[in-house]
Every structure is written in C-alpha cells, then in structure tokens.
Scaffold this active site. Structure first.
Site, PDB file in Angstrom:
ATOM      1  N   CYS A 170       5.383  31.922 -14.707  1.00 21.64           N
ATOM      2  CA  CYS A 170       5.207  30.546 -14.235  1.00 21.64           C
ATOM      3  C   CYS A 170       5.735  29.593 -15.294  1.00 21.64           C
ATOM      4  O   CYS A 170       5.510  29.805 -16.489  1.00 21.64           O
ATOM      5  CB  CYS A 170       3.726  30.272 -13.955  1.00 21.64           C
TER       6      CYS A 170
ATOM      7  N   ASP B  31       6.162  39.635 -29.898  1.00 23.94           N
ATOM      8  CA  ASP B  31       5.308  39.527 -28.714  1.00 23.94           C
ATOM      9  C   ASP B  31       4.228  40.602 -28.615  1.00 23.94           C
ATOM     10  O   ASP B  31       3.052  40.290 -28.479  1.00 23.94           O
ATOM     11  CB  ASP B  31       6.185  39.538 -27.456  1.00 23.94           C
TER      12      ASP B  31
ATOM     13  N   LYS C 295       5.596  47.477  -8.433  1.00 21.50           N
ATOM     14  CA  LYS C 295       4.439  47.178  -7.584  1.00 21.50           C
ATOM     15  C   LYS C 295       4.003  45.711  -7.647  1.00 21.50           C
ATOM     16  O   LYS C 295       3.853  45.060  -6.597  1.00 21.50           O
ATOM     17  CB  LYS C 295       3.278  48.107  -7.943  1.00 21.50           C
TER      18      LYS C 295
ATOM     19  N   CYS D 256      -4.299  32.134 -15.221  1.00 21.06           N
ATOM     20  CA  CYS D 256      -2.900  31.723 -15.409  1.00 21.06           C
ATOM     21  C   CYS D 256      -1.983  32.505 -14.486  1.00 21.06           C
ATOM     22  O   CYS D 256      -2.038  33.738 -14.423  1.00 21.06           O
ATOM     23  CB  CYS D 256      -2.512  31.966 -16.871  1.00 21.06           C
TER      24      CYS D 256
ATOM     25  N   CYS E 227      -0.741  22.336 -14.215  1.00 18.62           N
ATOM     26  CA  CYS E 227      -1.138  23.745 -14.067  1.00 18.62           C
ATOM     27  C   CYS E 227      -1.718  23.976 -12.680  1.00 18.62           C
ATOM     28  O   CYS E 227      -2.728  23.367 -12.316  1.00 18.62           O
ATOM     29  CB  CYS E 227      -2.154  24.120 -15.140  1.00 18.62           C
TER      30      CYS E 227
END
Length: 376
Positions: free
Chosen positions: A240, A134, A298, A214, A198
């Site tokens: 999401c 990643d 935060k 996004c 979306c």
C-alpha cells in the site's frame, strides 16, 4: 589510519556504485527504540515478520564483536511508471506497491553493500563488516534516522530531503570508528495528511503503526482477510502506498536512477482474471523477480479475487465459480464465494446456494453465507 579521510573516500566511492545517500552513526544501543518496541509488543501492534528478540534489534554488539560504527545507505526508487497501462471494464487490473516495482530490492541493496564492504576491506583488511537489508535484526529506519539519512515521518517511513520517502534502506555494522553524522531534524510539523489518508486507521498516531491493520501487512498474510478490510484493500494485490502518496514531501519526487528498479507495467499492474488460474511455474516466471512475490502466489491470488469484487467485475463470475468449486485451498475458495456475492447476479446467487450444500470446510461455509448475505 586517518578514518576521517577514509570516510570521505567511502562517500565518494558509494556514488560510483549506485548508492544515492550514505550516512554514518555509532554502534551504540538504540535505547529509545527499545522502549517503543516493547510498547508495540505489549499492544500487539507488531506484524510478526520482525526479529522477535528485541535486544538484537537494538544492540549491535549482540550481532558483531566490538562494533564501532554503522553505515546506512539509501537508494531512491521510482514513484511513477514511464509507460502506463489502464484498467478498463472486462480487463481490470491490480497494483503492486511502488516498493515492489522492478527487481527485488533486497538483491539490489545487497549488491551495493557487498561492493561497499569489499572496498572497505581492501582499505582496512583487519576490519569486520556485517550487512543487512530489511530482514536483518536491526531496524533499518532507526539506523537511517540516527545516521542522518532522513527523519522518521509520522507515516513511520524515513523521509529524505532529496528523495522523499521513496527510498530503500540498508546498513552495515563495522569495527571501524567513523565520525558519526548528525541526524536531520523532524520536519513533519503539524501535518497529519498520512494519518488521514490511511485507509484502515493503521497509523494510530504520528510515528506509531498497528501493523495488524496496515494494508501492506494484510496483503502479505496467507489466511482469510477480515471482511471489514476487504473493501479498503481495493485493487491492491501487494502493499500500500497511501501514506506515501499523501505526504507533501513526496510531491514531485520521482527518480529513475537504477535500471533494475524500472517497473514492467504488465507485471506491477497485472490483469486480475488471468491470476486466478496461474500455475506455480507461471507465477514464478512472471512475478518471481519482485519483492512482492516472497509469500508465494496464494496471497496474491486472494488479493486479486478481492480486487475483482471491488470492481464488481461481472465478466469474472465464471472464473470465480470455477475457483470456488475446484480450488483445493480453502482461503481461495472462500474468498471467491464472498466475491461472487459482492459482484451479485442470479448466476452467482444460484451457485452459492448450491455450494452451501456441497462445501464441507467450515471457514468456506462462513464465506458462502457472507456472499449470500449480499442478496438479502
């Protein structure tokens, strides 16, 4: 050495250490990807979290001397909780996306890659390996696509025939010349369900995403979220899943192969109000093991405030007033002010009018006015 036989042995070994799918490809440059990344950069569609040097993202030879192959791995993660908790009036809950359930997937995949690397070095001591998950330079999806793990869906996720797109990806560059596997033919066809699902229109077209719109990206930012996106976020506190849950290839896909990935419902679907006053220590203890905690508390707290506004949770008004009046962070104060206006009520209106006179931060004052605009 018989590298064909070694490849077979690596495939068999991978199954014993909890790798659900493995593929092999060459270490040649990703030329088509380079053009797409340049275009994304020109359009300012990137998130900003990526490696900034495009050549490093497409050329394995810049990351290792004399690379010959790349091994791609995939691990399937759950799409449903075995135990569930419900959100109800006065006890509203947020939700972390499925990719953040259980232990941080970076740690899980690094563990599998470390074991795989040790196995390879034991067999070929002179081999060199470089693994990444990643946050590495290479584009995981591009490697996985070329290595035959799955095809690149219109939702910009790798879709595997076995597990749908509910997979974590990692890869290992190596100096061993393995025979490459064949890529899987695109099977999305005329389906556009992910684009239609979306919430913000971030999927510009099949295979192209504007990361700046996004929700998965927006929930990870640290500043104010544009008002046009706040209602779209709903009760998502991190990530999401809309483009994945809408995908027909994911229908019925739910795998519980890895204990580390099992979600604790109280953590991945947390009560929202307690999150407003959570201390750094409490946040780290409760949410620290999740991949979704990497940006700190935060953004999660800001998203929790937006979620309470989404629910118009009147029972949260007192807590939101406390946050707006006393929190030291402008983003949190301002978002709370907006949320109070969204929820409404005479008490909220009165405290916003008072805050208008006492607040000194310009950005917070803008949010106070936005909150008061709900009463007009």
């Amino acid at each position: 050495m018989d590298f064909s036989q070694l490849k077979k042995e690596i495939i068999e070994y991978s199954k014993t250490i909890g790798i659900d799918k493995i593929g092999f490809t060459t270490a040649s440059t990703f030329d088509e990807l380079r053009n797409r990344l340049i275009r994304q950069q020109e359009l300012q569609y990137q998130s900003g979290f990526e490696e900034k040097d495009i050549e490093k993202r497409v050329n394995p030879a810049l990351l290792m001397d004399s690379p010959r192959s790349i091994i791609a791995i995939a691990l399937a993660y759950p799409s449903k909780m075995n135990e569930r908790v419900t959100s109800k009036k006065g006890e509203r809950r947020g939700i972390f996306s499925r990719a953040s359930w259980g232990e941080d997937y970076h740690l899980i995949l690094r563990d599998r890659l470390k074991k795989l690397e040790a196995y390879i070095i034991e067999r070929v001591p002179e081999a060199k390996c470089k693994s990444m998950v990643d946050t590495g330079e290479l584009v995981d999806r591009a490697v996985a696509e070329r290595a035959g793990i799955g095809w690149s869906g219109k939702n910009c996720s790798i879709i595997t025939p076995e597990f749908g797109s509910y997979v974590y990806l990692g890869e290992m560059i190596t100096t061993i010349p393995f025979e490459p596997d064949q890529p899987i033919e695109d099977q999305c066809g005329t389906c556009n369900k992910c684009l239609e699902a979306c919430p913000t229109g971030a999927l510009v077209q099949g295979g192209q995403i504007n990361a700046q719109k996004c929700i998965a990206f927006l929930t990870q930012t640290k500043g104010f979220i544009e008002e046009q996106y706040r209602e779209k976020i709903g009760n998502r506190v991190y990530g999401c899943d809309s483009c994945q849950t809408a995908c027909p290839e994911n229908k019925g896909k739910n795998f519980h192969f890895h204990e580390e990935m099992e979600p604790d419902p109280e953590i991945v679907k947390p009560l929202l109000k307690p999150m407003l006053q959570i201390s750094n220590r409490e946040f780290k203890e409760k949410f620290g093991p999740l991949a979704g905690s990497w940006r700190g508390k935060k953004p999660i707290q800001r998203n929790a405030i937006i979620a309470l506004a989404h629910f118009k949770d009147e029972t949260a008004v007192d807590e939101l007033i406390e946050v707006m009046n006393k929190d030291s962070r402008a983003v949190i104060r301002g978002t709370a002010a907006w949320a109070l206006g969204k929820i409404g009520g005479e008490t909220a209106k009165a405290v916003l009018e008072n805050a208008r006179e006492t607040e000194s931060d310009e950005e917070v004052l803008v949010e106070i006015e936005r909150g008061l605009a709900f009463f007009k």
